[in-house]
Every structure is written in C-alpha cells, then in structure tokens.
Design an enzyme around this catalytic site. Structure first.
Site, PDB file in Angstrom:
ATOM      1  N   SER A   1       0.864  -1.181   0.000  1.00 52.44           N
ATOM      2  CA  SER A   1       0.000   0.000   0.000  1.00 52.44           C
ATOM      3  C   SER A   1       0.900   1.230   0.000  1.00 52.44           C
ATOM      4  CB  SER A   1      -0.873  -0.012   1.264  1.00 52.44           C
ATOM      5  OG  SER A   1      -1.507   1.235   1.486  1.00 52.44           O
TER       6      SER A   1
ATOM      7  N   TYR B   1      -2.241  -1.202  10.385  1.00 49.01           N
ATOM      8  CA  TYR B   1      -2.198  -1.340   8.927  1.00 49.01           C
ATOM      9  C   TYR B   1      -0.876  -0.811   8.382  1.00 49.01           C
ATOM     10  CZ  TYR B   1      -3.882  -1.103   4.083  1.00 49.01           C
ATOM     11  OH  TYR B   1      -4.036  -1.265   2.731  1.00 49.01           O
TER      12      TYR B   1
END
Length: 254
Positions: free
Chosen positions: A139, A152
C-alpha cells in the site's frame, strides 16, 4: 507467458475487488488460477465466471494447513506453481493509543504473517519448478505514514521489507519478488471513504481494481529484470505536495 504454460497461480483475497481483478488478468495472460479467500459465495461466483481456468478455495491466510491445501490444489488442478499474489488484507481504524493489542496483532497477522506464510510454503515449490514470481500487495501505507491506522501501516511497511528480503534470498532460484503499493482504490474496503481524500493527488480520483491488476500482470509477464522492486499506483499521491499560493497581486511570496 510461454514460460508459464501449463502452470498455476494462487491469488489470496481473490474473492472480490483487487484480488478478483488480478485473477482475471492472470487468466487472460494464460495462467490458471486458484482464487483463495474467506468469502465463499463471492469467491465461487467470480471463479465460475472465469470458466475452467479458475477455481475458488476457502483460505485463512494465517492457517498453515490451509495454505498447504491451496497450494496442493493449485498444482493438482492446474500444474506446477508459477505465481503467488499475496493480496489478502484487512484494515482497522485505530491509532497507537486506541487500537487494542488484539486487533493490532490480528491486522499484522493477516497482512504480514499471512504473506510470509504463503512465501515460506510456496518458495520451495517455485524453486523445484524452475522459478516463478511472487507479488505482494502492500500500500502507499507501506511508503509513508498515516495517522489512525497504526496496525495497517506497520503491516504494510513490514510487507515492503519482507519483499526485499525474499528477493535477495530467492533470486538465485529464478524467483522474482516485487511489491505493489496502491493508493485509494474503489473496493469494498474503501466503500465508506470520502472522495475528498483524493483531492490533493495529481490524478484526483480513486483508482480501479483493474488498474492495479494491470500492474500485477506487467510484473508477472513483462518486468522480467525486476525483483525487490516497488511498483506504485496511487494517482501521484506519494509524489509530493502541491503548494497553493494565497491570492496576491505580484512580487515575492513571503
């Protein structure tokens, strides 16, 4: 794709969104794909839509026996393993103070340990099969920090580093390992996100799963001299900040 003729691929988180788009792209490229996920109904429906070139298998990526079964099924149904795409991931909104220890560990387990486990079990097969490709879907949160999603961010930075370590270890076996770093993409995970979050990007919109899948397809089929590499697909969000001057009549901005 001649090097992968008669060989198989596994895509985790393959039931929908980016994973389903990746499976579709790999099938178009000539691979046959196991779409692995926890979401049985969606996964089976999307696999059936791809015909005989895809099957769905239930998988919790943190479960070692489950991984072994998926890899066995890939090779039994579609031939020697060639490609693994570690796409499965979860997002929890929680900062350093607010996220519970249990949830932090769960996010890291799925996003990082799950990918490590897949590589750990797939690498010997890829080595025995003469090489292959591992693509880890990280990401932009693996390139920069974001507040409010500590687990995350930690997992995606970890996956970026894990990719590089694996590339160094596996290159001599003809196994390439790369990471992909999407920004905001239209998926069920981002369904509740405000579109204003993309306003500062050079390309001020959400990306589409097919665009990420096209990047993965390029890595697998064309980027044959790339390993340990980061492929960013974020509308330019991590390129920097656009500085907006206040209205003025001229002269020096001060």
């Amino acid at each position: 794709m001649s090097e992968f003729n008669g060989r198989s691929a596994v895509v985790t988180g393959g039931a929908r969104g980016i994973g389903a788009a990746i499976a579709y792209t790999l099938v178009k490229s000539g691979l046959r794909v196991v779409m692995a996920d926890l979401l049985n109904a969606e996964g089976m429906a999307n696999a059936e839509s791809l015909g005989a070139a895809a099957i769905f298998r239930h998988l919790d990526v943190t479960d070692e026996p489950g991984w072994r079964q998926v890899l066995d099924d890939a090779e039994a149904n579609f031939g020697p393993l060639a490609v693994v795409v570690n796409n499965a991931g979860i997002l929890d909104f929680g900062g350093i103070e607010s996220e519970s220890p249990a949830m932090f560990r769960h996010v890291v387990d799925v996003n990082l340990f799950g990918a490590w486990l897949g590589m750990h079990l797939a690498a010997p097969r890829l080595r025995a099969n003469g090489g292959g490709v591992i693509v880890n879907i990280s990401s932009t949160a693996g390139l920069v920090g974001y507040s409010g999603i500590a687990g995350y961010v930690a997992s995606k930075w970890g996956l970026r580093g894990l990719t590089k370590a694996a590339a160094l270890e596996l290159g001599d076996a003809g196994i390439r390992v790369c990471s992909v770093h999407p920004g905001p993409i239209h998926t069920p995970m981002t369904a509740g996100f405000d579109t204003s979050m993309t306003a500062g990007q050079p390309l001020p919109r959400f990306g589409e799963p097919a665009e990420v899948a096209a990047m993965v397809g390029f890595i697998v089929t064309e980027a044959t001299f790339s390993t340990g590499s980061e492929f960013v697909i974020d509308g330019g969000a991590t390129a920097g900040m656009t500085l907006v001057k206040p209205a003025q009549t001229g002269g020096t901005w001060q």
